[in-house]
Scaffold this motif. Structure first.
Motif, PDB file in Angstrom:
ATOM      1  N   LEU A  34     -12.255  11.940  -5.417  1.00 40.52           N
ATOM      2  CA  LEU A  34     -11.486  11.655  -6.628  1.00 40.52           C
ATOM      3  C   LEU A  34     -10.151  11.031  -6.264  1.00 40.52           C
ATOM      4  CD1 LEU A  34     -11.789  15.214  -8.191  1.00 40.52           C
ATOM      5  CD2 LEU A  34     -12.931  13.195  -9.077  1.00 40.52           C
ATOM      6  N   ALA A  35      -9.610  10.218  -7.157  1.00 40.90           N
ATOM      7  CA  ALA A  35      -8.255   9.689  -6.992  1.00 40.90           C
ATOM      8  C   ALA A  35      -7.740   9.252  -8.356  1.00 40.90           C
ATOM      9  CB  ALA A  35      -8.241   8.499  -6.034  1.00 40.90           C
ATOM     10  N   TRP A  36      -6.425   9.345  -8.548  1.00 41.43           N
ATOM     11  CA  TRP A  36      -5.825   8.910  -9.804  1.00 41.43           C
ATOM     12  C   TRP A  36      -6.131   7.446 -10.072  1.00 41.43           C
ATOM     13  CZ3 TRP A  36      -4.210  10.006 -14.378  1.00 41.43           C
ATOM     14  CH2 TRP A  36      -3.478   9.073 -15.098  1.00 41.43           C
ATOM     15  N   ALA A  37      -6.070   6.624  -9.033  1.00 40.86           N
ATOM     16  CA  ALA A  37      -6.301   5.192  -9.214  1.00 40.86           C
ATOM     17  C   ALA A  37      -7.678   4.923  -9.821  1.00 40.86           C
ATOM     18  CB  ALA A  37      -6.165   4.461  -7.882  1.00 40.86           C
ATOM     19  N   SER A  38      -8.642   5.793  -9.571  1.00 35.24           N
ATOM     20  CA  SER A  38      -9.979   5.587 -10.135  1.00 35.24           C
ATOM     21  C   SER A  38      -9.999   5.831 -11.638  1.00 35.24           C
ATOM     22  CB  SER A  38     -11.007   6.480  -9.438  1.00 35.24           C
ATOM     23  OG  SER A  38     -10.801   7.837  -9.761  1.00 35.24           O
ATOM     24  N   ARG A  39      -8.960   6.459 -12.164  1.00 28.19           N
ATOM     25  CA  ARG A  39      -8.835   6.661 -13.613  1.00 28.19           C
ATOM     26  C   ARG A  39      -8.021   5.553 -14.255  1.00 28.19           C
ATOM     27  NH1 ARG A  39      -7.206  12.783 -15.140  1.00 28.19           N
ATOM     28  NH2 ARG A  39      -8.496  12.428 -16.963  1.00 28.19           N
ATOM     29  N   ALA A  40      -6.962   5.145 -13.608  1.00 35.33           N
ATOM     30  CA  ALA A  40      -5.974   4.282 -14.245  1.00 35.33           C
ATOM     31  C   ALA A  40      -5.992   2.835 -13.768  1.00 35.33           C
ATOM     32  CB  ALA A  40      -4.581   4.868 -14.025  1.00 35.33           C
ATOM     33  N   GLU A  41      -6.625   2.568 -12.631  1.00 39.06           N
ATOM     34  CA  GLU A  41      -6.569   1.213 -12.081  1.00 39.06           C
ATOM     35  C   GLU A  41      -7.971   0.661 -11.829  1.00 39.06           C
ATOM     36  OE1 GLU A  41      -3.957   1.502  -8.691  1.00 39.06           O
ATOM     37  OE2 GLU A  41      -2.532   2.685  -9.844  1.00 39.06           O
ATOM     38  N   SER A  42      -8.572   1.055 -10.722  1.00 44.67           N
ATOM     39  CA  SER A  42      -9.947   0.636 -10.404  1.00 44.67           C
ATOM     40  C   SER A  42     -10.635   1.777  -9.662  1.00 44.67           C
ATOM     41  CB  SER A  42      -9.949  -0.635  -9.556  1.00 44.67           C
ATOM     42  OG  SER A  42      -9.434  -0.358  -8.274  1.00 44.67           O
ATOM     43  N   HIS A  43     -11.937   1.772  -9.669  1.00 44.84           N
ATOM     44  CA  HIS A  43     -12.664   2.914  -9.121  1.00 44.84           C
ATOM     45  C   HIS A  43     -12.553   3.043  -7.606  1.00 44.84           C
ATOM     46  CE1 HIS A  43     -14.420   4.483 -12.772  1.00 44.84           C
ATOM     47  NE2 HIS A  43     -14.428   3.228 -13.192  1.00 44.84           N
ATOM     48  N   GLN A  44     -12.425   1.989  -6.868  1.00 44.81           N
ATOM     49  CA  GLN A  44     -12.210   2.007  -5.424  1.00 44.81           C
ATOM     50  C   GLN A  44     -13.147   2.962  -4.686  1.00 44.81           C
ATOM     51  OE1 GLN A  44      -8.077   3.088  -5.133  1.00 44.81           O
ATOM     52  NE2 GLN A  44      -7.369   1.138  -5.909  1.00 44.81           N
ATOM     53  N   ALA A  83     -23.672   5.967 -21.007  1.00 46.57           N
ATOM     54  CA  ALA A  83     -22.498   6.499 -21.704  1.00 46.57           C
ATOM     55  C   ALA A  83     -21.263   5.817 -21.141  1.00 46.57           C
ATOM     56  CB  ALA A  83     -22.401   8.010 -21.520  1.00 46.57           C
ATOM     57  N   ASP A  84     -20.504   5.192 -22.019  1.00 51.75           N
ATOM     58  CA  ASP A  84     -19.255   4.529 -21.635  1.00 51.75           C
ATOM     59  C   ASP A  84     -18.098   5.371 -22.157  1.00 51.75           C
ATOM     60  OD1 ASP A  84     -20.864   2.454 -20.705  1.00 51.75           O
ATOM     61  OD2 ASP A  84     -20.647   1.290 -22.538  1.00 51.75           O
ATOM     62  N   VAL A  85     -17.348   5.961 -21.247  1.00 55.31           N
ATOM     63  CA  VAL A  85     -16.198   6.788 -21.616  1.00 55.31           C
ATOM     64  C   VAL A  85     -14.941   5.962 -21.386  1.00 55.31           C
ATOM     65  CG1 VAL A  85     -14.908   8.905 -21.108  1.00 55.31           C
ATOM     66  CG2 VAL A  85     -17.421   8.919 -21.033  1.00 55.31           C
ATOM     67  N   THR A  86     -14.166   5.762 -22.450  1.00 53.43           N
ATOM     68  CA  THR A  86     -12.936   4.971 -22.367  1.00 53.43           C
ATOM     69  C   THR A  86     -11.743   5.888 -22.138  1.00 53.43           C
ATOM     70  OG1 THR A  86     -13.848   3.307 -23.847  1.00 53.43           O
ATOM     71  CG2 THR A  86     -11.445   3.351 -23.600  1.00 53.43           C
ATOM     72  N   PHE A  87     -11.015   5.629 -21.057  1.00 48.64           N
ATOM     73  CA  PHE A  87      -9.789   6.356 -20.735  1.00 48.64           C
ATOM     74  C   PHE A  87      -8.631   5.414 -21.001  1.00 48.64           C
ATOM     75  CE2 PHE A  87      -6.488   7.789 -17.721  1.00 48.64           C
ATOM     76  CZ  PHE A  87      -6.385   9.115 -18.100  1.00 48.64           C
ATOM     77  N   ASP A  88      -7.742   5.799 -21.920  1.00 45.22           N
ATOM     78  CA  ASP A  88      -6.633   4.942 -22.331  1.00 45.22           C
ATOM     79  C   ASP A  88      -5.355   5.772 -22.337  1.00 45.22           C
ATOM     80  OD1 ASP A  88      -4.766   3.357 -23.708  1.00 45.22           O
ATOM     81  OD2 ASP A  88      -6.306   2.507 -25.010  1.00 45.22           O
ATOM     82  N   LEU A  89      -4.471   5.489 -21.392  1.00 50.21           N
ATOM     83  CA  LEU A  89      -3.217   6.248 -21.284  1.00 50.21           C
ATOM     84  C   LEU A  89      -2.376   6.140 -22.542  1.00 50.21           C
ATOM     85  CD1 LEU A  89      -2.173   5.540 -17.600  1.00 50.21           C
ATOM     86  CD2 LEU A  89      -2.842   7.732 -18.595  1.00 50.21           C
ATOM     87  N   GLU A  90      -2.384   4.970 -23.176  1.00 52.29           N
ATOM     88  CA  GLU A  90      -1.587   4.785 -24.387  1.00 52.29           C
ATOM     89  C   GLU A  90      -2.088   5.639 -25.543  1.00 52.29           C
ATOM     90  OE1 GLU A  90      -1.335   0.610 -25.235  1.00 52.29           O
ATOM     91  OE2 GLU A  90      -0.386   0.164 -23.316  1.00 52.29           O
ATOM     92  N   LYS A  91      -3.360   6.014 -25.513  1.00 51.42           N
ATOM     93  CA  LYS A  91      -3.934   6.859 -26.561  1.00 51.42           C
ATOM     94  C   LYS A  91      -4.027   8.314 -26.124  1.00 51.42           C
ATOM     95  CE  LYS A  91      -6.382   3.137 -28.825  1.00 51.42           C
ATOM     96  NZ  LYS A  91      -7.658   2.609 -29.283  1.00 51.42           N
ATOM     97  N   GLY A  92      -3.442   8.628 -24.982  1.00 49.73           N
ATOM     98  CA  GLY A  92      -3.366  10.015 -24.546  1.00 49.73           C
ATOM     99  C   GLY A  92      -4.547  10.518 -23.748  1.00 49.73           C
ATOM    100  N   GLY A  93      -5.407   9.627 -23.255  1.00 44.48           N
ATOM    101  CA  GLY A  93      -6.527  10.078 -22.430  1.00 44.48           C
ATOM    102  C   GLY A  93      -7.841   9.468 -22.868  1.00 44.48           C
TER     103      GLY A  93
END
Length: 142
Positions: A34-44, A83-93
């Motif tokens: 796991l890594a934060w970048a995989s949530r907010a940037e790219s999966h790497q 299943a496509d789960v959208t993570f959007d920081l501006e919408k709180g997750g």
């Protein structure tokens, strides 16, 4: 009888610079980085909670739809669910989940399949657990 499934995560460091590993303890089926970048940037090459939710949701939904179709007297040959789960920081997750299902179901019309697919979306245990999130569905026969 209740069945408990277990997973465990070890995280080291800060949110942005740290990393971790999640293990599927009950089945032993795998350990994933796991890594934060995989949530907010790219999966790497690392996973994130949203990808794990997508896996759980697509699996649970496929099982629920299979059960509903069998109960309808039209058991499926195959159900393929994404299943496509959208993570959007501006919408709180987590901002939404979109399920896409294609079924091979002999003797069932497209409209009947769509109706039963919608029923499965409502009855799927993971959908119920995620009811705080907008869940949409595209269903078709293939």
């Amino acid at each position: 009888m209740a069945l408990i499934s277990k997973a465990q995560t070890v995280w080291q460091g800060t949110l942005q610079e740290g990393s971790g590993r999640v293990s599927l303890d009950t089945s032993g089926a795998g350990t994933f980085d796991l890594a934060w970048a995989s949530r907010a940037e790219s999966h790497q090459g690392k996973t994130n909670p949203e990808e794990l939710i997508a896996a759980a949701h697509s699996a649970c939904y496929s099982m629920a739809l299979s059960n509903i179709l069998a109960g309808n007297g039209t058991p499926p040959e195959e159900i393929n669910t994404g299943a496509d789960v959208t993570f959007d920081l501006e919408k709180g997750g987590i901002a939404g989940i979109h399920l896409v299902v294609v079924g091979k179901v002999p003797g069932l019309s497209s409209s009947e399949f769509e109706e039963l697919a919608e029923k499965a979306k409502k009855e799927c245990p993971v959908s119920k657990a995620l009811k705080a999130v907008d869940i949409t569905l595209s269903a078709s026969l293939g």
